[in-house]
Enzyme design. Structure first.
Site, PDB file in Angstrom:
ATOM      1  N   ILE A  28     -16.898  -5.337  -0.963  1.00  0.00           N
ATOM      2  CA  ILE A  28     -18.020  -4.458  -1.352  1.00  0.00           C
ATOM      3  C   ILE A  28     -17.928  -4.161  -2.839  1.00  0.00           C
ATOM      4  CG2 ILE A  28     -19.054  -2.155  -1.009  1.00  0.00           C
ATOM      5  CD1 ILE A  28     -17.938  -2.420   1.926  1.00  0.00           C
ATOM      6  N   ASP A  99     -15.254  -6.484  -8.159  1.00  0.00           N
ATOM      7  CA  ASP A  99     -14.415  -6.216  -7.000  1.00  0.00           C
ATOM      8  C   ASP A  99     -13.869  -4.792  -6.999  1.00  0.00           C
ATOM      9  OD1 ASP A  99     -13.226  -6.960  -4.674  1.00  0.00           O
ATOM     10  OD2 ASP A  99     -11.634  -8.168  -5.555  1.00  0.00           O
ATOM     11  N   LYS A 185       0.777 -10.936  -1.356  1.00  0.00           N
ATOM     12  CA  LYS A 185      -0.161 -10.239  -0.474  1.00  0.00           C
ATOM     13  C   LYS A 185      -0.853  -9.176  -1.315  1.00  0.00           C
ATOM     14  CE  LYS A 185      -1.320  -7.227   1.972  1.00  0.00           C
ATOM     15  NZ  LYS A 185      -2.596  -6.535   1.685  1.00  0.00           N
ATOM     16  N   GLY A 238       2.482   0.130  -5.104  1.00  0.00           N
ATOM     17  CA  GLY A 238       1.459   0.791  -4.294  1.00  0.00           C
ATOM     18  C   GLY A 238       1.843   2.231  -4.038  1.00  0.00           C
ATOM     19  N   SER A 239       1.345   2.754  -2.935  1.00  0.00           N
ATOM     20  CA  SER A 239       1.524   4.187  -2.678  1.00  0.00           C
ATOM     21  C   SER A 239       2.932   4.494  -2.153  1.00  0.00           C
ATOM     22  CB  SER A 239       0.495   4.644  -1.643  1.00  0.00           C
ATOM     23  OG  SER A 239       0.753   3.990  -0.425  1.00  0.00           O
ATOM     24  N   MET A 241       3.655   6.228   0.455  1.00  0.00           N
ATOM     25  CA  MET A 241       3.733   6.130   1.908  1.00  0.00           C
ATOM     26  C   MET A 241       4.058   4.690   2.318  1.00  0.00           C
ATOM     27  SD  MET A 241       1.003   6.866   4.794  1.00  0.00           S
ATOM     28  CE  MET A 241       0.116   8.246   4.126  1.00  0.00           C
ATOM     29  N   THR A 242       3.375   3.737   1.715  1.00  0.00           N
ATOM     30  CA  THR A 242       3.630   2.333   2.053  1.00  0.00           C
ATOM     31  C   THR A 242       5.006   1.913   1.537  1.00  0.00           C
ATOM     32  OG1 THR A 242       1.266   1.961   1.796  1.00  0.00           O
ATOM     33  CG2 THR A 242       2.635   0.015   1.975  1.00  0.00           C
ATOM     34  N   SER A 244       7.680   3.629   1.343  1.00  0.00           N
ATOM     35  CA  SER A 244       8.717   4.065   2.286  1.00  0.00           C
ATOM     36  C   SER A 244       8.776   3.145   3.494  1.00  0.00           C
ATOM     37  CB  SER A 244       8.432   5.485   2.789  1.00  0.00           C
ATOM     38  OG  SER A 244       8.449   6.355   1.711  1.00  0.00           O
ATOM     39  N   LYS A 245       7.599   2.725   3.976  1.00  0.00           N
ATOM     40  CA  LYS A 245       7.581   1.828   5.152  1.00  0.00           C
ATOM     41  C   LYS A 245       8.242   0.503   4.800  1.00  0.00           C
ATOM     42  CE  LYS A 245       3.279   3.486   7.200  1.00  0.00           C
ATOM     43  NZ  LYS A 245       1.853   3.201   7.275  1.00  0.00           N
ATOM     44  N   GLU A 260       7.385   0.109  -7.136  1.00  0.00           N
ATOM     45  CA  GLU A 260       6.608   0.755  -8.213  1.00  0.00           C
ATOM     46  C   GLU A 260       5.587   1.631  -7.509  1.00  0.00           C
ATOM     47  OE1 GLU A 260       7.156   0.446 -11.337  1.00  0.00           O
ATOM     48  OE2 GLU A 260       8.164  -1.457 -11.644  1.00  0.00           O
ATOM     49  N   CYS A 294      -1.511   4.367 -12.014  1.00  0.00           N
ATOM     50  CA  CYS A 294      -0.309   5.041 -11.523  1.00  0.00           C
ATOM     51  C   CYS A 294       0.289   5.943 -12.600  1.00  0.00           C
ATOM     52  CB  CYS A 294       0.713   3.988 -11.118  1.00  0.00           C
ATOM     53  SG  CYS A 294       0.925   2.743 -12.391  1.00  0.00           S
ATOM     54  N   GLU A 393      -0.872  13.169  -6.565  1.00  0.00           N
ATOM     55  CA  GLU A 393      -1.585  12.123  -7.308  1.00  0.00           C
ATOM     56  C   GLU A 393      -3.020  12.007  -6.783  1.00  0.00           C
ATOM     57  OE1 GLU A 393      -0.567   7.983  -6.384  1.00  0.00           O
ATOM     58  OE2 GLU A 393      -0.518   7.584  -8.528  1.00  0.00           O
TER      59      GLU A 393
HETATM   60  P1  NAD Z   1      -1.260   1.069  -0.823  1.00  0.00           P
HETATM   61  O1  NAD Z   1       0.136   1.496  -0.609  1.00  0.00           O
HETATM   62  O2  NAD Z   1      -2.306   1.554   0.096  1.00  0.00           O
HETATM   63  O3  NAD Z   1      -1.345  -0.541  -0.747  1.00  0.00           O
HETATM   64  C1  NAD Z   1      -0.582  -1.359  -1.579  1.00  0.00           C
HETATM   65  C2  NAD Z   1      -0.352  -2.683  -0.876  1.00  0.00           C
HETATM   66  O4  NAD Z   1       0.454  -2.477   0.281  1.00  0.00           O
HETATM   67  C3  NAD Z   1      -1.621  -3.342  -0.378  1.00  0.00           C
HETATM   68  O5  NAD Z   1      -1.532  -4.734  -0.570  1.00  0.00           O
HETATM   69  C4  NAD Z   1      -1.619  -3.013   1.103  1.00  0.00           C
HETATM   70  O6  NAD Z   1      -2.340  -3.915   1.896  1.00  0.00           O
HETATM   71  C5  NAD Z   1      -0.142  -3.087   1.399  1.00  0.00           C
HETATM   72  N1  NAD Z   1       0.286  -2.376   2.610  1.00  0.00           N
HETATM   73  C6  NAD Z   1      -0.287  -1.299   3.203  1.00  0.00           C
HETATM   74  N2  NAD Z   1       0.418  -0.941   4.305  1.00  0.00           N
HETATM   75  C7  NAD Z   1       1.467  -1.793   4.395  1.00  0.00           C
HETATM   76  C8  NAD Z   1       2.569  -1.912   5.285  1.00  0.00           C
HETATM   77  N3  NAD Z   1       2.712  -1.103   6.329  1.00  0.00           N
HETATM   78  N4  NAD Z   1       3.475  -2.881   5.035  1.00  0.00           N
HETATM   79  C9  NAD Z   1       3.357  -3.704   3.996  1.00  0.00           C
HETATM   80  N5  NAD Z   1       2.323  -3.651   3.123  1.00  0.00           N
HETATM   81  C10 NAD Z   1       1.398  -2.701   3.314  1.00  0.00           C
HETATM   82  O7  NAD Z   1      -1.601   1.400  -2.336  1.00  0.00           O
HETATM   83  P2  NAD Z   1      -2.988   1.189  -3.091  1.00  0.00           P
HETATM   84  O8  NAD Z   1      -3.945   2.212  -2.585  1.00  0.00           O
HETATM   85  O9  NAD Z   1      -3.386  -0.243  -3.043  1.00  0.00           O
HETATM   86  O10 NAD Z   1      -2.589   1.504  -4.606  1.00  0.00           O
HETATM   87  C11 NAD Z   1      -2.592   2.787  -5.118  1.00  0.00           C
HETATM   88  C12 NAD Z   1      -1.183   3.296  -5.290  1.00  0.00           C
HETATM   89  O11 NAD Z   1      -0.427   2.362  -6.048  1.00  0.00           O
HETATM   90  C13 NAD Z   1      -1.124   4.592  -6.087  1.00  0.00           C
HETATM   91  O12 NAD Z   1      -0.237   5.499  -5.474  1.00  0.00           O
HETATM   92  C14 NAD Z   1      -0.579   4.152  -7.439  1.00  0.00           C
HETATM   93  O13 NAD Z   1       0.091   5.153  -8.143  1.00  0.00           O
HETATM   94  C15 NAD Z   1       0.311   3.016  -7.060  1.00  0.00           C
HETATM   95  N6  NAD Z   1       0.516   2.119  -8.221  1.00  0.00           N
HETATM   96  C16 NAD Z   1       1.729   2.145  -8.851  1.00  0.00           C
HETATM   97  C17 NAD Z   1       1.949   1.350  -9.964  1.00  0.00           C
HETATM   98  C18 NAD Z   1       3.266   1.385 -10.705  1.00  0.00           C
HETATM   99  O14 NAD Z   1       3.463   0.555 -11.581  1.00  0.00           O
HETATM  100  N7  NAD Z   1       4.165   2.292 -10.401  1.00  0.00           N
HETATM  101  C19 NAD Z   1       0.920   0.517 -10.420  1.00  0.00           C
HETATM  102  C20 NAD Z   1      -0.293   0.504  -9.753  1.00  0.00           C
HETATM  103  C21 NAD Z   1      -0.487   1.313  -8.631  1.00  0.00           C
END
Ligand code: NAD
Length: 503
Positions: A28, A99, A185, A238-239, A241-242, A244-245, A260, A294, A393
């Site tokens: 979208i 995108d 991924k 990424g976040s 929460m992810t 930690s998983k 990161e 981030c 955040e």
């Molecule tokens: P997200 O954690 O939702 O997703 C990140 C990636 O993880 C995606 O590819 C997603 O599909 C994948 N993912 C989700 N659940 C998963 C699981 N259970 N197992 C494995 N992979 C899984 O994060 P987002 O919304 O894409 O990005 C935003 C976050 O990223 C913000 O918190 C931001 O601060 C952080 N970020 C950090 C940096 C850094 O350099 N520190 C840079 C960019 C973004």
């Protein structure tokens, strides 16, 4: 929309492959809310195929021997990828912009950075050829010791949507330079350009299986990748929460990870600044990339003696930011990435209001933009340190402000966060900047600026912002492991056990 989104499949073993379960996800455009294409949605079956392809790619019997070839061999491919990306720069930037809603001018900048990153790691790959063995001095002359750096093997790279191609490149380029085989991924929220990177790799003849790209959902494609027993390392952005998983999944197999994660970075502005310069860095530090960074310096810590004048100016500058379709020339703020982020950010603003904060400007949809996930850049004052807006955040164009009276108070406020990614300090007094730099617990400190990022310099955070560093030589080392080689060089027997007496 100016260009059409290519219809792509998963990229596995150098080929385009339909996902085993044949699912696709819509793309979208956040500026128009229109569906502009689709991406293939991978599941664990596709992860298995990609890991098989990576394993084959690293095995000697394929005759290619990617890992043990000289770094110069891999550098040729990295440079070819950089060249092709430069050739397709405007198309790649437009796709990125459509995108994830990033202003086109920023996306063009990102694509330049992507190409530069591939070139930089090509140089570092070549550099590996000159330092094959590093001697280690040991205290026993019967032994000679050296270390060699070796690629870690198959790596799983899981990336976010805010810089879809650039964040992926920060992992792909060093992983390939090191001699690893990678499975990328990207985020399901924005992946188009990562599939175009796959197309580029195919065009330049990257050996099959060295880079595999699996688009799809986190729990369906990311989770099986992170927990796959044959994946030797996971690099994640990424976040929390992810993160930690991923760490929990990796811990079961003692698999190394780099994380990161998020941030809530401060910008400390002292009373001696040039006001307009400081205002510009403050809004750049928070509203650049639609505030979805981030490292956004989203907590302004402002000396109380200049607060009235500074806030008056920053509101005027903020109201002057051009908010438009990201493709429009001069756009400086596009839409946030999708409906759920849009709702989440609006909820943050509503909660701040209900907790007693003041919305100094922004906080609503711009009147002239009826469609798209557009939000005016928002500045919030009367914030207390217990409020959600100060602690969590937002990942959107929202700046919150607190004032301070002296340096100690500024430091205390700056460090008043679980995170530790970035921080900025603005002052003409460089000794003071130095003191603040030392006192702030973060992986990056910007002095008299906010957000510049260079491929040569390390990137990463402290505390809950994660661990490990990307970029620079640190980025390459993420994908290498150290092997100790110790040789017994004495002509004498070791002599610890007695030889059996002759019969
Ligand atoms: P997200 O954690 O939702 O997703 C990140 C990636 O993880 C995606 O590819 C997603 O599909 C994948 N993912 C989700 N659940 C998963 C699981 N259970 N197992 C494995 N992979 C899984 O994060 P987002 O919304 O894409 O990005 C935003 C976050 O990223 C913000 O918190 C931001 O601060 C952080 N970020 C950090 C940096 C850094 O350099 N520190 C840079 C960019 C973004």
């Amino acid at each position: 929309m100016t260009i059409t989104v290519p219809f792509r499949q998963l990229f596995i073993d150098g080929e385009w492959r339909e996902p085993v379960r044949k699912n696709r996800l819509p793309i979208i455009n956040p500026a128009t809310e229109e569906i502009i294409g689709s991406i293939p949605s991978a599941t664990s079956e596709d992860v298995d195929l990609a890991v098989d392809a990576a394993r084959k790619a690293l095995s000697r019997n394929r005759g290619k021997d990617w890992s043990s070839a000289p770094g110069a061999h891999r550098a040729k491919y990295l440079r070819a990828i950089a060249t092709k990306i430069r050739e397709r720069k405007s198309e790649m930037a437009e796709l990125e912009s459509m995108d994830c809603g990033k202003p086109l001018e920023e996306a063009l900048w990102d694509i330049d950075d992507v190409a530069a990153c591939f070139d930089y790691y090509a140089d570092l790959a070549e550099g590996l050829d000159t330092k094959k063995k590093t001697p280690v001095s040991v205290p026993m002359e019967e032994f000679k010791c050296h270390v060699v750096m070796e690629p870690i093997g198959i790596v799983g790279l899981i990336t976010p949507w805010n810089y879809p191609l650039l964040m992926s490149t920060w992992k792909v380029a060093p992983a390939l330079a090191a001699g690893c085989a990678a499975i990328l991924k990207p985020s399901e929220v924005a992946s188009i350009t990562c599939l175009e990177l796959a197309a580029v790799c195919r065009e330049v003849g990257l050996p099959p299986g060295i880079l595999n790209v699996l688009t799809g959902l986190g729990h369906e494609a990311g989770a099986p990748l992170a927990s796959h027993p044959d994946v030797n390392k996971v690099a994640f952005t990424g976040s929390n929460m992810t993160g930690s998983k991923i760490m929990a999944a990796a811990s079961k197999l003692a698999k190394p990870v780099t994380l990161e994660l998020g941030g809530k970075s401060p910008i400390v502005v002292f009373e001696d600044v040039d006001l307009d310069k400081a205002v510009e860095w403050t809004i750049f530090g928070c509203f650049w990339t639609n505030g979805q960074i981030c490292s956004a310096t989203s907590r302004l810590i402002l000396h109380e003696s200049i607060a009235t004048e500074f806030l008056d100016r920053i509101v005027k500058w903020t109201k002057n930011i051009k908010i438009s379709d990201p493709m429009e020339e001069g756009c400086r703020l596009g839409p946030v990435v999708n409906a759920s982020q849009y709702e989440k950010i609006k909820k943050f603003i509503a909660t701040a209001k209900s907790e007693g904060a003041t919305i100094l400007c922004g906080g609503t949809r711009p009147k002239n933009l009826k469609k798209g996930y557009f939000l005016e850049p928002t500045i919030i004052t009367n914030v207390s340190t217990s409020m959600q807006i100060w602690r969590e955040e937002v990942f959107g164009p929202v700046l919150c402000v607190k004032t301070f009276r002296n340096e100690d108070e500024a430091i205390e406020l700056a460090n008043d966060t679980e995170y530790g990614l970035g921080a900025a300090v603005i002052s003409k007094n460089l000794e003071r900047c130095d003191r603040i730099t030392k006192a702030i617990n973060s992986g990056i400190v910007w002095v008299n600026c906010s957000q510049p990022c260079f491929v040569q310099a390390p990137w990463g955070g402290n505390k809950r912002s994660g661990f490990g560093r990307e970029l620079g030589h640190w980025g390459l080392e993420n994908y290498m492991t150290v092997k100790q080689v110790t040789e017994y060089v004495s002509n004498e027997p070791w002599g610890w056990y007695k030889p059996p007496s002759k019969l």
